[in-house]
Motif scaffolding. Structure first.
Motif, PDB file in Angstrom:
ATOM      1  N   ARG A   1      19.471  28.766 -18.142  1.00 14.85           N
ATOM      2  CA  ARG A   1      18.145  28.282 -17.770  1.00 14.85           C
ATOM      3  C   ARG A   1      17.551  27.492 -18.933  1.00 14.85           C
ATOM      4  O   ARG A   1      17.531  27.958 -20.070  1.00 14.85           O
ATOM      5  CB  ARG A   1      17.205  29.448 -17.417  1.00 14.85           C
ATOM      6  CG  ARG A   1      17.595  30.208 -16.158  1.00 14.85           C
ATOM      7  CD  ARG A   1      17.458  29.354 -14.905  1.00 14.85           C
ATOM      8  NE  ARG A   1      17.807  30.065 -13.688  1.00 14.85           N
ATOM      9  CZ  ARG A   1      19.038  30.097 -13.167  1.00 14.85           C
ATOM     10  NH1 ARG A   1      20.036  29.461 -13.769  1.00 14.85           N
ATOM     11  NH2 ARG A   1      19.268  30.747 -12.042  1.00 14.85           N
ATOM     12  N   ILE A   2      17.063  26.281 -18.598  1.00 11.80           N
ATOM     13  CA  ILE A   2      16.371  25.437 -19.571  1.00 11.80           C
ATOM     14  C   ILE A   2      14.944  25.246 -19.071  1.00 11.80           C
ATOM     15  O   ILE A   2      14.737  24.800 -17.937  1.00 11.80           O
ATOM     16  CB  ILE A   2      17.057  24.074 -19.762  1.00 11.80           C
ATOM     17  CG1 ILE A   2      18.469  24.266 -20.314  1.00 11.80           C
ATOM     18  CG2 ILE A   2      16.249  23.191 -20.697  1.00 11.80           C
ATOM     19  CD1 ILE A   2      19.558  24.183 -19.317  1.00 11.80           C
ATOM     20  N   ILE A   3      13.973  25.622 -19.891  1.00 12.64           N
ATOM     21  CA  ILE A   3      12.558  25.539 -19.511  1.00 12.64           C
ATOM     22  C   ILE A   3      11.867  24.543 -20.434  1.00 12.64           C
ATOM     23  O   ILE A   3      11.932  24.689 -21.664  1.00 12.64           O
ATOM     24  CB  ILE A   3      11.865  26.910 -19.604  1.00 12.64           C
ATOM     25  CG1 ILE A   3      12.596  27.935 -18.726  1.00 12.64           C
ATOM     26  CG2 ILE A   3      10.404  26.802 -19.191  1.00 12.64           C
ATOM     27  CD1 ILE A   3      12.087  29.359 -18.902  1.00 12.64           C
ATOM     28  N   LEU A   4      11.219  23.529 -19.857  1.00 13.80           N
ATOM     29  CA  LEU A   4      10.501  22.525 -20.624  1.00 13.80           C
ATOM     30  C   LEU A   4       9.001  22.658 -20.381  1.00 13.80           C
ATOM     31  O   LEU A   4       8.561  22.709 -19.229  1.00 13.80           O
ATOM     32  CB  LEU A   4      10.950  21.111 -20.228  1.00 13.80           C
ATOM     33  CG  LEU A   4      12.188  20.565 -20.944  1.00 13.80           C
ATOM     34  CD1 LEU A   4      13.426  21.321 -20.512  1.00 13.80           C
ATOM     35  CD2 LEU A   4      12.372  19.090 -20.650  1.00 13.80           C
ATOM     36  N   VAL A   5       8.243  22.713 -21.457  1.00 15.71           N
ATOM     37  CA  VAL A   5       6.782  22.838 -21.377  1.00 15.71           C
ATOM     38  C   VAL A   5       6.162  21.519 -21.817  1.00 15.71           C
ATOM     39  O   VAL A   5       6.467  21.021 -22.905  1.00 15.71           O
ATOM     40  CB  VAL A   5       6.276  23.979 -22.291  1.00 15.71           C
ATOM     41  CG1 VAL A   5       4.766  24.130 -22.159  1.00 15.71           C
ATOM     42  CG2 VAL A   5       6.989  25.282 -21.963  1.00 15.71           C
ATOM     43  N   THR A   6       5.296  20.961 -20.980  1.00 18.38           N
ATOM     44  CA  THR A   6       4.718  19.654 -21.309  1.00 18.38           C
ATOM     45  C   THR A   6       3.395  19.446 -20.590  1.00 18.38           C
ATOM     46  O   THR A   6       3.111  20.083 -19.579  1.00 18.38           O
ATOM     47  CB  THR A   6       5.694  18.518 -20.925  1.00 18.38           C
ATOM     48  OG1 THR A   6       5.126  17.260 -21.273  1.00 18.38           O
ATOM     49  CG2 THR A   6       5.975  18.534 -19.417  1.00 18.38           C
ATOM     50  N   LYS A   7       2.591  18.530 -21.133  1.00 18.44           N
ATOM     51  CA  LYS A   7       1.380  18.105 -20.433  1.00 18.44           C
ATOM     52  C   LYS A   7       1.595  16.747 -19.770  1.00 18.44           C
ATOM     53  O   LYS A   7       0.669  16.171 -19.213  1.00 18.44           O
ATOM     54  CB  LYS A   7       0.197  18.052 -21.404  1.00 18.44           C
ATOM     55  CG  LYS A   7       0.443  17.272 -22.668  1.00 18.44           C
ATOM     56  CD  LYS A   7      -0.750  17.428 -23.604  1.00 18.44           C
ATOM     57  CE  LYS A   7      -0.438  16.882 -25.000  1.00 18.44           C
ATOM     58  NZ  LYS A   7       0.532  17.722 -25.717  1.00 18.44           N
ATOM     59  N   ASP A   8       2.834  16.239 -19.844  1.00 20.02           N
ATOM     60  CA  ASP A   8       3.162  14.929 -19.278  1.00 20.02           C
ATOM     61  C   ASP A   8       4.199  15.094 -18.173  1.00 20.02           C
ATOM     62  O   ASP A   8       5.378  15.320 -18.442  1.00 20.02           O
ATOM     63  CB  ASP A   8       3.697  14.019 -20.387  1.00 20.02           C
ATOM     64  CG  ASP A   8       3.899  12.578 -19.911  1.00 20.02           C
ATOM     65  OD1 ASP A   8       3.799  12.348 -18.682  1.00 20.02           O
ATOM     66  OD2 ASP A   8       4.150  11.712 -20.751  1.00 20.02           O
ATOM     67  N   LYS A   9       3.785  14.962 -16.936  1.00 22.42           N
ATOM     68  CA  LYS A   9       4.691  15.148 -15.808  1.00 22.42           C
ATOM     69  C   LYS A   9       5.790  14.096 -15.775  1.00 22.42           C
ATOM     70  O   LYS A   9       6.914  14.356 -15.343  1.00 22.42           O
ATOM     71  CB  LYS A   9       3.894  15.116 -14.502  1.00 22.42           C
ATOM     72  CG  LYS A   9       4.655  15.630 -13.293  1.00 22.42           C
ATOM     73  CD  LYS A   9       3.749  15.708 -12.082  1.00 22.42           C
ATOM     74  CE  LYS A   9       4.449  16.356 -10.897  1.00 22.42           C
ATOM     75  NZ  LYS A   9       3.558  16.442  -9.719  1.00 22.42           N
ATOM     76  N   HIS A  10       5.457  12.891 -16.243  1.00 23.49           N
ATOM     77  CA  HIS A  10       6.458  11.822 -16.253  1.00 23.49           C
ATOM     78  C   HIS A  10       7.649  12.192 -17.139  1.00 23.49           C
ATOM     79  O   HIS A  10       8.795  11.825 -16.846  1.00 23.49           O
ATOM     80  CB  HIS A  10       5.830  10.512 -16.747  1.00 23.49           C
ATOM     81  CG  HIS A  10       6.809   9.382 -16.858  1.00 23.49           C
ATOM     82  ND1 HIS A  10       7.327   8.747 -15.747  1.00 23.49           N
ATOM     83  CD2 HIS A  10       7.402   8.804 -17.940  1.00 23.49           C
ATOM     84  CE1 HIS A  10       8.185   7.809 -16.145  1.00 23.49           C
ATOM     85  NE2 HIS A  10       8.246   7.828 -17.461  1.00 23.49           N
ATOM     86  N   PHE A  11       7.391  12.934 -18.196  1.00 20.50           N
ATOM     87  CA  PHE A  11       8.455  13.381 -19.093  1.00 20.50           C
ATOM     88  C   PHE A  11       9.478  14.224 -18.332  1.00 20.50           C
ATOM     89  O   PHE A  11      10.691  14.123 -18.564  1.00 20.50           O
ATOM     90  CB  PHE A  11       7.835  14.175 -20.238  1.00 20.50           C
ATOM     91  CG  PHE A  11       8.822  14.689 -21.253  1.00 20.50           C
ATOM     92  CD1 PHE A  11       9.525  13.821 -22.065  1.00 20.50           C
ATOM     93  CD2 PHE A  11       9.040  16.051 -21.402  1.00 20.50           C
ATOM     94  CE1 PHE A  11      10.419  14.295 -23.003  1.00 20.50           C
ATOM     95  CE2 PHE A  11       9.931  16.528 -22.334  1.00 20.50           C
ATOM     96  CZ  PHE A  11      10.626  15.649 -23.145  1.00 20.50           C
ATOM     97  N   LEU A  12       9.000  15.059 -17.414  1.00 25.19           N
ATOM     98  CA  LEU A  12       9.889  15.886 -16.602  1.00 25.19           C
ATOM     99  C   LEU A  12      10.643  15.038 -15.588  1.00 25.19           C
ATOM    100  O   LEU A  12      11.844  15.218 -15.364  1.00 25.19           O
ATOM    101  CB  LEU A  12       9.084  16.977 -15.877  1.00 25.19           C
ATOM    102  CG  LEU A  12       8.323  17.960 -16.770  1.00 25.19           C
ATOM    103  CD1 LEU A  12       7.464  18.899 -15.933  1.00 25.19           C
ATOM    104  CD2 LEU A  12       9.287  18.765 -17.638  1.00 25.19           C
TER     105      LEU A  12
END
Length: 541
Positions: free
Chosen positions: A327-338
């Motif tokens: 499992r890889i979990i990414l935390v961000t405030k930029d949805k485009h990054f995801l």
């Protein structure tokens, strides 16, 4: 007897092994119990695919031995099954030899009936013993007595099953040391976040999953990520929490290097593999070695607030680099990054309800879930000043802790007129992260003029501004700086106040600012212009 500390987390496969009579509890108590364990990210063994025979299957014995806790659900027909009784023998053996924890649940029967093998439970037990030797019967009796003497849960002592199940699950969390640490005890509502993330993570799936956590600054994304990491890491063969500090430390010798520099990537990758494999001085010669080292390992990788595509591609570029179940979990405030990394499983962290926000504020301020007598109205207003934003609630709560009621009233008036510096500094990161000056200008327009307005109305009013409003609004949504609900643009009150502060800081002279929002400034400017016009007219006359 081995102590529980002799268990190595890396040897556990399951958190809980449930022992039960399916005839009594499978579609009732057990189904609800397993669902609650899933909600709390507690991994339990499920025997649905095992065909039961007359003796314990080696696979079942292995499941018992690799479970940290055994939950034994005694019901009237439990002793009717020699299978259940043999399970119990194995559980007692693991308790003595491996330090396995055992939690008995007495479902619809008195604990003494199990302890002494009496009542209907005793009758069922006697029938089962007719087909067994005296030595086997003696072992069964001893194991029933031993487990029934342990502190457990008696269903007849609870008003309903739901409350008992929740209590058992919370007890298991505590025994596993999975309950959120004291660092997050004031973050009310954490359990609900974990439950929603558990659906996206689907830990029982063998596929490699990438999941995003997305939301505005200060909403609690990192807190959720830390709790998840704390609860999940023990279930993987390797784990690593990557944040800006990790990357900065890894690349400190490359401060002036191009971010796409090959040697820089190798150095970052060495530290990454060293951490996740728990080995020092790892040597790698090419970027492809990440796949060679990890493709057969089940790993957990959490990347927090690191919107750097180069770093992301270097460390977790492809799901096939990692072993089944990773499992890889990414935390961000930029949805485009995801989106850019093709991550579709995204959990949006929303603001808490007013009720939860008030409770959260009270935890920070008063160290309890509700305000003291006479402070309900005041506490509610302060929470409102923070706009229900967890960061704001924490900063204000910490600032107000221990103050007298009179002081709170004085401070409240000050809070109404501006942001706390710590909150503004955190929120400012999102604004400063906008790469396009046009996006920043649209943000200021919304903060000062258009919050709560219709999207089409905003587009119409800014149609000739040259600000590329269509793409600009999308960028602000992706950065979690605004939300659009039913065609209405909404900006959080703290973000709006920050935007206004940015405009006020443009000049000490109100007339030189981009917008005027304060009635006094507007009146003063109009008065000055009127005086200037009158003076000009008199001079011309």
């Amino acid at each position: 007897m081995a102590s529980s500390s002799s268990f190595s987390p890396r040897n556990w496969v399951y958190d809980v092994f449930p022992s039960f009579s399916g005839e009594d509890v499978r579609i009732t108590f057990l189904s609800h119990f397993l669902k609650e364990l899933n909600r709390k990210l507690i991994i339990s063994f499920k025997d649905n695919e095992i065909e039961r025979s007359q003796s314990l299957d080696p696979e079942l014995k292995q499941a018992i031995r690799t479970s940290r806790i055994a939950v034994v659900m005694f019901s009237e027909k439990y002793a009717s099954s020699s299978w259940c009784l043999d399970e119990l023998l194995e559980i007692v053996k693991c308790k003595e030899e491996l330090g396995q924890l055992v939690v008995p649940v007495f479902y619809g029967l008195d604990p003494s009936h199990v302890r002494k093998q009496t009542g209907k439970f005793g009758e069922a037990f006697a029938k089962t013993c007719q087909r067994r030797t005296e030595d086997e019967t003696k072992l069964w009796r001893q194991s029933l007595t031993d487990v029934a003497n342990l502190l457990g849960y008696h269903s007849l002592n609870w008003p309903n099953e739901a409350k008992m199940i929740e209590a058992i699950a919370n007890d298991i969390l505590a025994k596993l040391n999975l309950a959120p640490s004291k660092d997050f005890e004031d973050f009310v509502g954490m359990e609900d976040h974990i439950a929603k993330m558990s659906v996206l993570l689907d830990l029982e799936s063998e596929e490699v999953r990438m999941v995003g956590i997305w939301g505005t600054s200060g909403v609690g994304k990192t807190s959720i990520a830390r709790v998840l990491y704390n609860q999940l890491s023990r279930q993987f063969q390797g784990s690593v929490f990557i944040d800006r500090a990790f990357v900065s430390k890894s690349l400190e010798i490359y401060k002036s290097a191009n971010p796409d520099d090959y040697n820089m990537k190798l150095h970052l990758l060495r530290n990454f593999l060293s951490e996740i494999l728990d080995k020092k001085d790892i040597r790698i010669d090419c970027l492809g070695e990440v796949e060679e080292r990890l493709k057969h390992r089940k790993v957990l990788i959490l990347i927090d607030d690191l919107d750097d595509q180069v770093v992301l591609d270097t460390l977790v570029g492809q799901t096939q680099w990692f072993g089944s179940g990773s499992r890889i979990i990414l935390v961000t405030k930029d949805k485009h990054f995801l989106r850019a990394h093709r991550i579709d499983l995204i959990y949006e962290v929303c603001l808490p309800s007013q009720e939860l926000a008030l409770q959260m504020f009270c935890r920070y301020t008063f160290r309890q879930n509700f305000p003291p007598d006479g402070l309900m109205e005041l506490a509610s207003e302060v929470a409102l000043c923070a706009g229900n934003l967890p960061l704001g609630l924490k900063v204000l709560g910490s600032y107000l802790r221990g103050r007298e009621k009179e002081d709170l009233i004085d401070i409240l008036s000050r809070l109404r007129n501006g942001l706390d510096g710590k909150i503004e500094k955190t929120l400012r990161v999102s604004y400063d992260g906008l790469n396009d000056k046009k996006d920043k200008a649209i943000f200021r327009h919304i903060a000062c003029l258009f919050n709560g307005k219709n999207v089409n109305e905003i587009k119409l009013l800014l149609a000739h501004s040259g600000l590329d409003v269509n793409i600009g609004l999308k960028n602000l949504v992706d950065k979690s700086l605004i939300h659009v609900r039913e065609d209405i643009v909404e900006m959080h009150s703290l973000l709006q106040e920050m935007g206004k502060e940015i405009v006020r800081a443009q000049s000490d002279e109100p007339g030189e600012r981009e917008f005027l929002m304060d009635s006094k400034d507007i009146c003063d400017l109009l008065e000055d212009n009127t005086k200037f016009t009158l003076r000009s007219g008199m001079n011309e006359g």
